[in-house]
Design a protein around this motif. Structure first.
Motif, PDB file in Angstrom:
ATOM      1  N   PHE A 152       0.856  -1.185   0.000  1.00 15.21           N
ATOM      2  CA  PHE A 152       0.000   0.000   0.000  1.00 15.21           C
ATOM      3  C   PHE A 152       0.890   1.232   0.000  1.00 15.21           C
ATOM      4  N   ASN A 153       0.702   2.089  -1.011  1.00 17.84           N
ATOM      5  CA  ASN A 153       1.445   3.336  -1.136  1.00 17.84           C
ATOM      6  C   ASN A 153       0.600   4.476  -0.561  1.00 17.84           C
ATOM      7  N   ASP A 154       1.056   5.050   0.557  1.00 14.44           N
ATOM      8  CA  ASP A 154       0.265   6.078   1.241  1.00 14.44           C
ATOM      9  C   ASP A 154       0.112   7.347   0.418  1.00 14.44           C
ATOM     10  N   ALA A 155       1.105   7.670  -0.420  1.00 15.12           N
ATOM     11  CA  ALA A 155       1.133   8.895  -1.226  1.00 15.12           C
ATOM     12  C   ALA A 155       1.452  10.112  -0.359  1.00 15.12           C
ATOM     13  N   SER A 156       1.445  11.278  -0.984  1.00 16.02           N
ATOM     14  CA  SER A 156       1.778  12.531  -0.310  1.00 16.02           C
ATOM     15  C   SER A 156       0.795  13.602  -0.742  1.00 16.02           C
ATOM     16  N   ASP A 157       0.918  14.783  -0.172  1.00 18.61           N
ATOM     17  CA  ASP A 157       0.015  15.873  -0.531  1.00 18.61           C
ATOM     18  C   ASP A 157      -0.009  16.077  -2.040  1.00 18.61           C
ATOM     19  N   SER A 161      -3.329   7.676  -3.071  1.00 20.07           N
ATOM     20  CA  SER A 161      -2.778   6.384  -2.696  1.00 20.07           C
ATOM     21  C   SER A 161      -2.999   5.350  -3.801  1.00 20.07           C
ATOM     22  N   SER A 162      -2.215   4.281  -3.734  1.00 18.15           N
ATOM     23  CA  SER A 162      -2.353   3.195  -4.700  1.00 18.15           C
ATOM     24  C   SER A 162      -1.899   1.903  -4.058  1.00 18.15           C
ATOM     25  N   ILE A 163      -2.219   0.784  -4.710  1.00 17.37           N
ATOM     26  CA  ILE A 163      -1.738  -0.508  -4.243  1.00 17.37           C
ATOM     27  C   ILE A 163      -1.055  -1.229  -5.393  1.00 17.37           C
ATOM     28  N   ALA A 164      -0.142  -2.140  -5.038  1.00 18.62           N
ATOM     29  CA  ALA A 164       0.534  -2.981  -6.030  1.00 18.62           C
ATOM     30  C   ALA A 164       0.430  -4.419  -5.573  1.00 18.62           C
ATOM     31  N   LEU A 165       0.003  -5.316  -6.463  1.00 18.52           N
ATOM     32  CA  LEU A 165      -0.177  -6.728  -6.151  1.00 18.52           C
ATOM     33  C   LEU A 165       1.004  -7.528  -6.697  1.00 18.52           C
ATOM     34  N   LEU A 166       1.538  -8.415  -5.868  1.00 18.14           N
ATOM     35  CA  LEU A 166       2.651  -9.236  -6.328  1.00 18.14           C
ATOM     36  C   LEU A 166       2.539 -10.650  -5.780  1.00 18.14           C
ATOM     37  N   MET A 186      -4.051   8.440   1.770  1.00 17.94           N
ATOM     38  CA  MET A 186      -4.375   7.910   3.097  1.00 17.94           C
ATOM     39  C   MET A 186      -3.274   6.993   3.583  1.00 17.94           C
ATOM     40  N   HIS A 187      -3.207   6.788   4.891  1.00 24.46           N
ATOM     41  CA  HIS A 187      -2.328   5.790   5.499  1.00 24.46           C
ATOM     42  C   HIS A 187      -3.163   4.524   5.619  1.00 24.46           C
ATOM     43  N   THR A 207     -10.405  15.888   6.328  1.00 16.59           N
ATOM     44  CA  THR A 207      -9.148  16.627   6.177  1.00 16.59           C
ATOM     45  C   THR A 207      -8.322  16.701   7.451  1.00 16.59           C
ATOM     46  N   ASP A 208      -8.873  16.209   8.567  1.00 17.62           N
ATOM     47  CA  ASP A 208      -8.153  16.331   9.838  1.00 17.62           C
ATOM     48  C   ASP A 208      -7.239  15.136  10.114  1.00 17.62           C
ATOM     49  N   THR A 209      -7.249  14.134   9.261  1.00 17.76           N
ATOM     50  CA  THR A 209      -6.408  12.953   9.432  1.00 17.76           C
ATOM     51  C   THR A 209      -6.193  12.291   8.085  1.00 17.76           C
ATOM     52  N   THR A 210      -5.095  11.565   7.951  1.00 19.94           N
ATOM     53  CA  THR A 210      -4.877  10.770   6.740  1.00 19.94           C
ATOM     54  C   THR A 210      -5.295   9.322   6.955  1.00 19.94           C
ATOM     55  N   LEU A 211      -5.825   9.007   8.150  1.00 14.28           N
ATOM     56  CA  LEU A 211      -6.327   7.654   8.397  1.00 14.28           C
ATOM     57  C   LEU A 211      -7.686   7.481   7.732  1.00 14.28           C
ATOM     58  N   PRO A 212      -7.917   6.342   7.084  1.00 13.32           N
ATOM     59  CA  PRO A 212      -9.207   6.095   6.429  1.00 13.32           C
ATOM     60  C   PRO A 212     -10.301   5.794   7.441  1.00 13.32           C
TER      61      PRO A 212
END
Length: 437
Positions: A152-157, A161-166, A186-187, A207-212
């Motif tokens: 899981f890629n949290d990303a930045s401002d 976010s994105s995910i990668a499957l392997l 998001m985290h 907007t007050d948190t990056t938690l989903p």
């Protein structure tokens, strides 16, 4: 029963104590006969306890150590921040995640199994750099379910976010790694279970948190993702997820969200935190095993290296209940052994506790790390990983530059590996005959 490892400590040959014996059938070459498939294959044994990928903080490299003779087989230079090391789902590859560098690098252990149709063939080769890298923004959570892993890629401002499957199969074939781009930063965390991807969701209005605060479910056909549903059940301040055979459980700020993965409709139920939780306490990580009914959740202060443990039983009237350690200790790290027979807990006093998961009785306790050699400072806390082939624990103590190898079944120290460098991350690599759930 507490036993000191000082009395058990020895330097016997590891291969005589923990041995993964891979029986393989050799390949015949040079025959043009139509009966070629009918001939008897010769048999060869590969005896290996596996290898350890270690991040060498002194040389900023990933060193691959052969467990049996304790020799470094090769080193790979790694620029940038210190990584967190993980094992691919079937044990062949080391996955190095460098969050601040937006980088994931893949290294081949050299130990692997190939299916040759009429037999399985095991290989013991020199470790190598696959050259495979992923460049998602802020890769953070890595989770495994059966033969698939998800980053899981949290990303930045300003990014999403994105995910990668392997999987080991994808990495071996150097196939395209499938990714899914989400709608917000998001985290978060994701799990691929059968052909369903469960992934966290954060509404743009938050907007007050990056938690989903919610979970989405996608269907995945191997190439494309199709959104099935966004669960209406809320899971504020969501962090961490774990599975057993029947449930996928997410930790929430106010309880847990349990999804029945055996029901074709995948229904979700939210369960509240018990009244005993203090303000701000929440389940932050979830541990599960496919053979065990109960999952384990952790509750700890932000930035702390210790935490309290709780049982999570989705089918029980009281879903979240206390998991008490001896002497009211807190845990440094914990997890299930590959067989699921044992749940281990390294406590804040350096004692390793072994619990029988059939009835959750305390089977044994041993002093894994002497208090004088124990440091819980950031970056120095000990790490515990397991073999994927046997119920063997590898305890990395960066403060003492040592690795303690424990037999979880018998609660004994098998070997101490003394390093001449400071290792800050560790992953086991080796041969696994069956998929690890």
């Amino acid at each position: 029963m507490l036993r000191s490892l000082n009395r058990l400590k020895h330097h016997s040959t590891l291969a005589s104590s923990i041995l993964l014996v891979g029986l393989i059938t050799g390949c015949s070459k040079g025959s043009d006969s139509s009966n070629d498939l009918d001939h008897d294959h010769s048999h060869t044994e590969i005896e290996s306890s596996g290898r350890l990928a270690l991040y060498n903080a002194d040389t900023t490299s990933i060193d691959v150590l052969n467990i049996d003779d304790q020799q470094i087989l090769t080193s790979f230079a790694l620029n940038g921040a210190a990584p967190r090391l993980y094992t691919s789902p079937e044990g062949r590859y080391a996955i190095a995640i460098q969050r601040s560098d937006n980088l994931v690098s893949i290294f081949d252990s050299g130990l692997y199994i190939e299916d040759h149709g009429d037999h399985l063939h095991e290989y013991d080769e020199t470790p190598s750099d696959t050259g495979i890298t992923l460049n998602g923004i802020a890769p953070t959570h890595y989770s495994v379910h059966e033969e698939h892993g998800v980053i899981f890629n949290d990303a930045s401002d300003g990014n999403v976010s994105s995910i990668a499957l392997l999987s080991d199969e994808i990495l071996t074939a150097n196939s395209a790694i499938q990714t899914l781009e989400l709608t917000n930063r998001m985290h978060g965390v994701a799990k691929l279970i059968n052909d369903k991807v469960f992934v966290t969701y954060r509404d743009l209005s938050v907007t007050d948190t990056t938690l989903p605060e919610q979970v989405e479910r996608y269907s995945f056909d191997g190439n494309d993702f199709t959104l099935d549903t966004r669960y209406t059940e809320q899971c504020p301040a969501l962090h961490g997820a774990g599975t057993n055979e029947d449930y996928l459980v997410f930790g929430c700020g106010d309880g847990v969200l349990s999804i029945d993965i055996q029901d074709a409709n995948y229904p979700a139920v939210h369960s509240d935190n018990p009244a005993s939780f203090t303000d701000g306490a929440r389940i932050g990580s979830v541990y599960g095993h496919h053979e065990v009914t109960e999952l384990i959740g952790t509750v700890g202060a932000h930035g702390s290296n210790t935490r309290h443990l709780y049982f999570i039983t989705p089918t029980a009237a009281e879903v979240i209940t206390a998991f008490d350690l001896p002497n009211d200790d807190e845990a440094i790290t914990q997890g299930f052994t590959p067989s699921g027979d044992t749940f281990y807990v390294l406590a804040q006093d350096g004692v390793m506790h072994f619990f029988n998961t059939t009835d959750w009785s305390l089977a044994d306790s041993i002093q894994a790390i002497e208090v004088a050699q124990l440091s819980l400072d950031s970056g120095e806390a000990p790490l515990v990983i397991t073999s994927k082939a046997t119920d063997t624990l590898y305890v990395l103590n960066p403060n003492a530059q040592e690795i303690y190898i424990l037999d979880a079944e018998h609660a004994e120290l098998v070997e101490t590996i003394e390093l001449d460098f400071t290792a800050t991350s560790i992953a086991w690599l080796g041969l696994v005959e069956e998929h690890d759930h």
